[in-house]
Write an enzyme that holds these catalytic residues in place. Structure first.
Site, PDB file in Angstrom:
ATOM      1  N   LYS A   1      10.455  -0.681  -5.645  1.00 49.31           N
ATOM      2  CA  LYS A   1       9.828  -1.525  -4.629  1.00 49.31           C
ATOM      3  C   LYS A   1      10.843  -1.862  -3.545  1.00 49.31           C
ATOM      4  O   LYS A   1      12.005  -2.182  -3.849  1.00 49.31           O
ATOM      5  CB  LYS A   1       9.312  -2.791  -5.314  1.00 49.31           C
ATOM      6  CG  LYS A   1       8.475  -3.725  -4.461  1.00 49.31           C
ATOM      7  CD  LYS A   1       7.967  -4.869  -5.354  1.00 49.31           C
ATOM      8  CE  LYS A   1       7.037  -5.821  -4.633  1.00 49.31           C
ATOM      9  NZ  LYS A   1       6.504  -6.847  -5.558  1.00 49.31           N
TER      10      LYS A   1
ATOM     11  N   SER B   1       1.783  -7.223  -5.608  1.00 50.53           N
ATOM     12  CA  SER B   1       2.372  -6.637  -4.411  1.00 50.53           C
ATOM     13  C   SER B   1       3.176  -5.365  -4.665  1.00 50.53           C
ATOM     14  O   SER B   1       3.618  -4.705  -3.723  1.00 50.53           O
ATOM     15  CB  SER B   1       3.289  -7.679  -3.741  1.00 50.53           C
ATOM     16  OG  SER B   1       4.332  -8.075  -4.619  1.00 50.53           O
TER      17      SER B   1
ATOM     18  N   SER C   1       2.363  -9.439  -9.804  1.00 48.33           N
ATOM     19  CA  SER C   1       2.543  -8.291  -8.915  1.00 48.33           C
ATOM     20  C   SER C   1       2.931  -6.985  -9.588  1.00 48.33           C
ATOM     21  O   SER C   1       2.982  -5.944  -8.937  1.00 48.33           O
ATOM     22  CB  SER C   1       3.577  -8.625  -7.832  1.00 48.33           C
ATOM     23  OG  SER C   1       3.043  -9.550  -6.918  1.00 48.33           O
TER      24      SER C   1
END
Length: 403
Positions: free
Chosen positions: A35, A112, A136
């Protein structure tokens, strides 16, 4: 092929270790995406927002968690998309686009850690690294039909990660198998963690409030897995029971979580937001605007409830109990979700994800079923610090049900 899914922010970025230890490591040759919120030496993390990227400089070092993976022989191949400043569970990004859910292209991927989930679900990488504050890693894992792990808060080093709310932030990971999830966990989790490999979990609790939130077709689809878990535990001389965990209501738990999270978020990012005046998507902008209105002195109840929840779940689970619940209320919403419906679904989902979040507990989302041709996950939560045992239990149960 990979561009088809829009999983990556920078697919060309590659890092690997050439040390003898890495060449013989447990993850040698396995590829992963990360990420775009982690410090990677010489790279500027975007946090999913062009203004953040523009106003920050390349990292001078690499996050400890990523270093552990590299030293175990894994090869980092690309940074993955994230919702703006990690403040969403949808996986949508107005600046960089929404990664495509490989299992349900007409639905959101979840966020996310959206790009990381998609990279794994599409088979582009062997595993992927994300962060999990309010769900997330767990939510996109459920929506994309993969395994996802949120560890005990504070167990995996989080240095060099752009914060959202540090009281809840964790480094999480995703994979297409329980075996890979365990192998990555063994590298990321400090070997000094107390763990008795001969000790079994002997009680599964099903939360009445959590299952009441599941959509009817989701509950029906997960029923077979509940029965398989019950049978598996009884084979090992364990027990199962339904229990009430939240006499205040999970909506009260969610409100406490969102309030504390927002207070921490604004404390962390107020200065940058006020100085930069960044461009945010509407939902993200609205959340930051709401966070800016909160005052610490007005919310003592939320902090008191967080402490009560932690103590209550510690007493319930100890070192030998597991809490089983749906990861999300249903399959991923359709791509056109917005406005009030979006906030309603977010609120319901966070009533489930806040359970482990408030208490800082480890949770694994397991892909076990589909609803209307879209994946849904079943989650297992263990007591604090029982992460390796939880990973092993999920691996063993998964092997048993696949026979």
């Amino acid at each position: 092929m990979s561009s088809t899914w829009n999983a990556f922010m920078n697919e060309q970025l590659t890092m690997a270790s050439s040390s003898p230890q890495a060449l013989q490591g447990s993850l040698s040759g396995w590829t992963f995406g990360v990420k775009d919120v982690f410090a990677l030496a010489g790279h500027t993390a975007s946090a999913g927002n062009p203004d953040w990227l523009r106003t920050h400089s390349p990292a001078s070092y690499t996050s400890s968690a990523i270093e552990r993976l590299l030293e175990a022989g894994a090869i980092l191949q690309g940074t993955t998309h994230t919702d703006e400043l990690m403040y969403s569970l949808n996986g949508q990004n107005v600046h960089y686009g929404t990664p495509i859910n490989p299992q349900a292209a007409d639905r959101i991927p979840g966020g996310s850690s959206s790009g990381s989930a998609v990279a794994v679900a599409a088979g582009l990488r062997d595993f992927a690294i994300g962060t999990d504050t309010g769900g997330s890693v767990r939510i996109p894992s459920s929506y994309c039909g993969i395994y996802g792990m949120r560890p005990t808060h504070g167990l995996v080093p989080i240095d060099g990660v752009i914060p959202l709310a540090q009281g809840f932030d964790t480094v999480g990971w995703m994979a297409n198998s329980a075996d890979m999830l365990l192998e990555v966990g063994k590298v990321l989790i400090d070997s000094s963690e107390e763990h008795n490999e001969h000790s079994l979990f002997d009680h599964i609790y099903f939360s009445e409030e959590a299952w009441a939130l599941a959509e009817p077709d989701t509950r029906t689809a997960l029923q077979e897995s509940l029965e398989e878990m019950t049978h598996y535990l009884k084979e090992n001389k364990g027990h199962t029971s339904w229990t009430e965990i939240a006499p205040e209501g999970l909506s009260a738990w969610m409100t406490a979580f969102r309030t504390i999270q927002a207070l921490e978020i604004w404390q962390e990012h107020q200065q940058w937001i006020e100085a930069t005046q960044p461009s945010f998507g509407k939902d993200i902008a609205d959340r930051f605007a709401w966070a800016s209105t909160l005052r610490l002195e007005d919310h003592s109840y939320s902090f008191a409830l967080k402490q009560q929840v932690s103590e209550r779940l510690y007493q319930l689970l100890g070192t030998h109990g597991l809490l089983v619940l749906p990861t999300a209320t249903g399959a991923a919403p359709y791509l056109n979700i917005q406005g009030e419906e979006n906030e309603r679904r977010r609120s319901q989902t966070m009533q489930l994800s806040c359970i482990a979040g408030l208490a800082g507990l480890p949770q694994i989302s397991i892909p076990v079923a589909t609803v209307q041709d879209a994946p849904i996950g079943l989650s297992v939560i263990a007591g604090k610090g029982q992460d390796i045992r939880l990973l092993e239990w999920v691996r063993d149960w998964t092997h048993k049900r696949q026979k």
